[in-house]
Design a protein around this motif. Structure first.
Motif, PDB file in Angstrom:
ATOM      1  N   ASN A   1      88.523  41.531  44.839  1.00 56.27           N
ATOM      2  CA  ASN A   1      88.471  42.229  46.257  1.00 56.27           C
ATOM      3  C   ASN A   1      88.389  41.148  47.439  1.00 56.27           C
ATOM      4  N   TYR A   2      89.456  40.996  47.823  1.00 59.65           N
ATOM      5  CA  TYR A   2      89.449  40.199  49.109  1.00 59.65           C
ATOM      6  C   TYR A   2      88.893  41.172  50.482  1.00 59.65           C
ATOM      7  N   LYS A   3      87.734  41.071  50.757  1.00 63.99           N
ATOM      8  CA  LYS A   3      87.319  41.881  51.799  1.00 63.99           C
ATOM      9  C   LYS A   3      85.540  41.128  52.327  1.00 63.99           C
ATOM     10  N   ILE A   4      85.315  41.967  53.664  1.00 64.80           N
ATOM     11  CA  ILE A   4      83.956  41.340  53.879  1.00 64.80           C
ATOM     12  C   ILE A   4      83.085  42.151  53.517  1.00 64.80           C
ATOM     13  N   LEU A   5      81.803  41.671  52.772  1.00 58.49           N
ATOM     14  CA  LEU A   5      80.882  42.389  52.019  1.00 58.49           C
ATOM     15  C   LEU A   5      79.673  41.727  52.593  1.00 58.49           C
ATOM     16  N   PRO A   6      78.866  42.595  53.277  1.00 58.41           N
ATOM     17  CA  PRO A   6      77.606  42.186  53.651  1.00 58.41           C
ATOM     18  C   PRO A   6      76.652  41.234  52.976  1.00 58.41           C
ATOM     19  N   GLU A   7      76.717  42.015  51.442  1.00 63.50           N
ATOM     20  CA  GLU A   7      75.722  41.432  50.436  1.00 63.50           C
ATOM     21  C   GLU A   7      76.248  40.400  50.055  1.00 63.50           C
ATOM     22  N   GLY A   8      77.485  39.699  50.120  1.00 66.91           N
ATOM     23  CA  GLY A   8      77.908  38.504  49.805  1.00 66.91           C
ATOM     24  C   GLY A   8      79.047  38.479  48.755  1.00 66.91           C
ATOM     25  N   MET A   9      79.376  37.492  48.417  1.00 63.43           N
ATOM     26  CA  MET A   9      80.406  37.287  47.242  1.00 63.43           C
ATOM     27  C   MET A   9      79.750  37.369  45.987  1.00 63.43           C
ATOM     28  N   GLY A  10      80.838  37.365  44.802  1.00 66.17           N
ATOM     29  CA  GLY A  10      80.116  37.225  43.567  1.00 66.17           C
ATOM     30  C   GLY A  10      80.949  38.158  42.665  1.00 66.17           C
ATOM     31  N   ARG A  11      80.704  38.266  41.293  1.00 65.42           N
ATOM     32  CA  ARG A  11      81.254  38.903  40.443  1.00 65.42           C
ATOM     33  C   ARG A  11      80.336  40.100  39.919  1.00 65.42           C
ATOM     34  N   ASN A  12      80.876  41.339  39.643  1.00 62.52           N
ATOM     35  CA  ASN A  12      79.798  42.302  38.958  1.00 62.52           C
ATOM     36  C   ASN A  12      80.855  43.305  38.329  1.00 62.52           C
ATOM     37  N   ASN A  13      80.646  43.243  37.016  1.00 58.25           N
ATOM     38  CA  ASN A  13      81.167  44.300  35.969  1.00 58.25           C
ATOM     39  C   ASN A  13      82.891  43.900  36.063  1.00 58.25           C
ATOM     40  N   GLY A  14      83.240  42.678  35.994  1.00 57.45           N
ATOM     41  CA  GLY A  14      84.493  42.498  35.979  1.00 57.45           C
ATOM     42  C   GLY A  14      85.475  42.557  37.384  1.00 57.45           C
ATOM     43  N   VAL A  15      84.469  42.793  38.585  1.00 57.82           N
ATOM     44  CA  VAL A  15      85.026  42.928  39.899  1.00 57.82           C
ATOM     45  C   VAL A  15      84.639  41.537  40.533  1.00 57.82           C
ATOM     46  N   LEU A  16      85.557  40.922  40.860  1.00 55.81           N
ATOM     47  CA  LEU A  16      85.259  39.603  41.680  1.00 55.81           C
ATOM     48  C   LEU A  16      85.326  39.869  43.274  1.00 55.81           C
ATOM     49  N   ASN A  17      84.394  39.501  44.234  1.00 61.43           N
ATOM     50  CA  ASN A  17      84.529  39.707  45.525  1.00 61.43           C
ATOM     51  C   ASN A  17      84.609  38.384  46.273  1.00 61.43           C
ATOM     52  N   LYS A  18      85.567  38.349  46.778  1.00 67.35           N
ATOM     53  CA  LYS A  18      85.778  37.202  47.607  1.00 67.35           C
ATOM     54  C   LYS A  18      86.202  37.285  49.067  1.00 67.35           C
ATOM     55  N   ALA A  19      85.880  36.377  49.911  1.00 65.88           N
ATOM     56  CA  ALA A  19      86.215  36.245  51.284  1.00 65.88           C
ATOM     57  C   ALA A  19      87.711  36.989  51.493  1.00 65.88           C
ATOM     58  N   PRO A  20      87.851  37.649  52.787  1.00 67.21           N
ATOM     59  CA  PRO A  20      89.280  38.118  53.117  1.00 67.21           C
ATOM     60  C   PRO A  20      90.132  36.818  53.436  1.00 67.21           C
ATOM     61  N   VAL A  21      91.388  37.148  53.276  1.00 65.60           N
ATOM     62  CA  VAL A  21      92.458  35.954  53.615  1.00 65.60           C
ATOM     63  C   VAL A  21      92.572  36.195  55.105  1.00 65.60           C
ATOM     64  N   THR A  22      92.389  34.748  55.762  1.00 64.43           N
ATOM     65  CA  THR A  22      92.454  34.656  57.144  1.00 64.43           C
ATOM     66  C   THR A  22      93.707  33.879  57.539  1.00 64.43           C
ATOM     67  N   VAL A  23      94.617  34.385  58.041  1.00 66.24           N
ATOM     68  CA  VAL A  23      95.935  33.913  58.533  1.00 66.24           C
ATOM     69  C   VAL A  23      96.156  33.623  59.783  1.00 66.24           C
ATOM     70  N   LEU A  24      97.275  33.019  60.241  1.00 63.55           N
ATOM     71  CA  LEU A  24      97.691  32.918  61.526  1.00 63.55           C
ATOM     72  C   LEU A  24      99.130  33.450  61.906  1.00 63.55           C
ATOM     73  N   ASP A  25      99.311  34.459  62.862  1.00 64.97           N
ATOM     74  CA  ASP A  25     100.517  35.310  62.851  1.00 64.97           C
ATOM     75  C   ASP A  25     101.453  34.425  63.573  1.00 64.97           C
TER      76      ASP A  25
END
Length: 232
Positions: free
Chosen positions: A114-138
């Motif tokens: 999951n590339y998304k903003i999570l208040p609790e922070g990043m990490g893995r939980n039961n096969g789900v890895l949370n990462k920071a969202p993708v920031t790009v320039l238009d």
């Protein structure tokens, strides 16, 4: 010495000897004997070396654990003196040669990033890895944040080749760089205000290009399940 004196001393000597025999239980034949050592103890003493060897072997087997159980949703990679066996091990009981062989367990179940903003922070939980969202320039250089979810799993058929080439953190080297690179290239071709309008088109492009890049890798290490654009 007179004869009667000799007789007297001989008689006393016999009486003393008789008294000693009575005190000892009535003679040498009546002296109680020590109980004989049981036969099984004698046999144990004779086989003590064999017993010690067996105990030592059992201890080594217990410490080295010459077997492993692979569960469903896992695959095992047998490594013999540093060389990877090309055929992965199926779920079940498998034996190895201690100190010569070992087995690397890898997860073959579906995994999620999951590339998304999570208040609790990043990490893995039961096969789900949370990462920071993708920031790009238009297209005009304005910053845009993209949230998306990627589902994938290890191609179990080529698990040995994947681990030997990419290592156990293969997904950080395969999935994450490809996703971020494709998202930046696709979104960078649009102006920020047009992104919501072109959402479906952008989502299709991102999904198609990620699948194309992942499938192009040698030995097809990853089976891509889906790419879902969550938010712009």
């Amino acid at each position: 010495m007179p004869a009667d004196m000799n007789d007297y001393f001989n008689k006393k000597k016999k009486e003393n000897n008789s008294s000693k025999q009575n005190n000892n239980g009535g003679g040498g034949d009546n002296i109680p004997k020590m109980p004989e050592t049981p036969k099984f103890i004698k046999d144990m003493g004779n086989k003590s070396g064999l017993i010690c060897t067996i105990v030592f072997v059992l201890f080594i087997l217990f410490v080295s654990k010459p077997f492993i159980i692979i569960n469903e949703g896992e695959r095992g990679i047998k490594v013999t003196t540093g060389k990877y066996d090309p055929t992965p091990l199926e779920p079940g009981l498998h034996f190895v040669i201690p100190f010569i062989q070992r087995i690397i367990l890898v997860d073959s179940k579906v995994r999620i990033i999951n590339y998304k903003i999570l208040p609790e922070g990043m990490g893995r939980n039961n096969g789900v890895l949370n990462k920071a969202p993708v920031t790009v320039l238009d297209k005009r250089g304005l910053p845009v944040t993209i949230e998306l979810t990627v589902q994938y799993k290890l191609n179990a058929m080529y698990a040995s080749q994947t681990i030997s080439t990419w290592g156990t953190n293969w997904e950080d080297k395969i999935i994450n760089p490809v996703v971020r690179d494709i998202v930046r290239n696709v979104v960078g071709g649009y102006e920020a205000e047009k992104l919501p309008i072109k959402r479906n088109e952008i989502a299709t492009k991102i999904s198609t290009l990620i699948a194309k890049n992942v499938d192009a890798l040698a030995n097809n290490p990853v089976l891509l399940q889906s790419v879902q654009l969550r938010a712009i």
